[in-house]
Design a protein around this motif. Structure first.
Motif, PDB file in Angstrom:
ATOM      1  N   ARG A   1      26.753   5.996 -11.729  1.00 35.75           N
ATOM      2  CA  ARG A   1      27.100   7.232 -11.027  1.00 35.75           C
ATOM      3  C   ARG A   1      28.215   7.047 -10.003  1.00 35.75           C
ATOM      4  O   ARG A   1      28.846   8.009  -9.591  1.00 35.75           O
ATOM      5  CB  ARG A   1      25.880   7.860 -10.371  1.00 35.75           C
TER       6      ARG A   1
ATOM      7  N   PRO B   1      21.139   7.714 -14.045  1.00 36.96           N
ATOM      8  CA  PRO B   1      22.209   7.178 -13.222  1.00 36.96           C
ATOM      9  C   PRO B   1      23.417   6.672 -14.008  1.00 36.96           C
ATOM     10  O   PRO B   1      24.308   6.061 -13.438  1.00 36.96           O
ATOM     11  CB  PRO B   1      21.548   6.028 -12.477  1.00 36.96           C
TER      12      PRO B   1
ATOM     13  N   SER C   1      18.346   2.521 -12.414  1.00 34.19           N
ATOM     14  CA  SER C   1      17.587   3.301 -11.419  1.00 34.19           C
ATOM     15  C   SER C   1      16.777   2.385 -10.516  1.00 34.19           C
ATOM     16  O   SER C   1      16.744   2.575  -9.297  1.00 34.19           O
ATOM     17  CB  SER C   1      16.632   4.282 -12.111  1.00 34.19           C
TER      18      SER C   1
END
Length: 129
Positions: free
Chosen positions: A29, A85, A120
């Motif tokens: 991300r 993510p 994550s």
């Protein structure tokens, strides 16, 4: 390293199967490229960070979770898929079949599940410190 090689093979399959596709990027991300596959073996600037921010903003429109954003430019099309993510970015020429790429969403979500879970977990652990 072995997992990265497997991801590379996975992304290269898209290049051979999707007409007009020039490159595929797998990023987190924050825009950090995890791996990529490109027909010309050169890494372009990755815009996944910008996409991640835009996707979060688009999700506030109360229309549900944003799954993708497609941008059309003079000589290329960029499709970002939201698998936070992770972000998968497809870069293609004007002949890119955007509908076909969008149809891969569920398959990508499933195929990248363990990597998504790992990223994550790492994000959560680094946030706890």
């Amino acid at each position: 390293q072995e997992q990265k090689a497997e991801l590379q093979v996975f992304l290269n399959r898209f290049l051979t199967r999707v007409s007009g596709l020039q490159a595929v990027y797998l990023s987190d991300r924050d825009g950090t490229t995890i791996t990529f596959a490109s027909k010309n073996d050169s890494e372009q600037e990755n815009l996944s960070f910008v996409y991640a921010v835009a996707a979060e903003q688009a999700s506030t429109l109360r229309l549900g979770k944003n799954h993708s954003i497609t941008s059309f430019y003079n000589d290329q099309i960029i499709v970002h898929l939201n698998l936070l993510p992770l972000v998968v970015t497809f870069v293609g020429d004007q002949n890119l079949n955007v509908g076909l790429l969008s149809s891969f969403y569920a398959d990508l979500e499933s195929a990248l599940k363990s990597l998504r879970d790992s990223v994550s977990k790492l994000e959560n652990e680094s946030g706890d410190q």
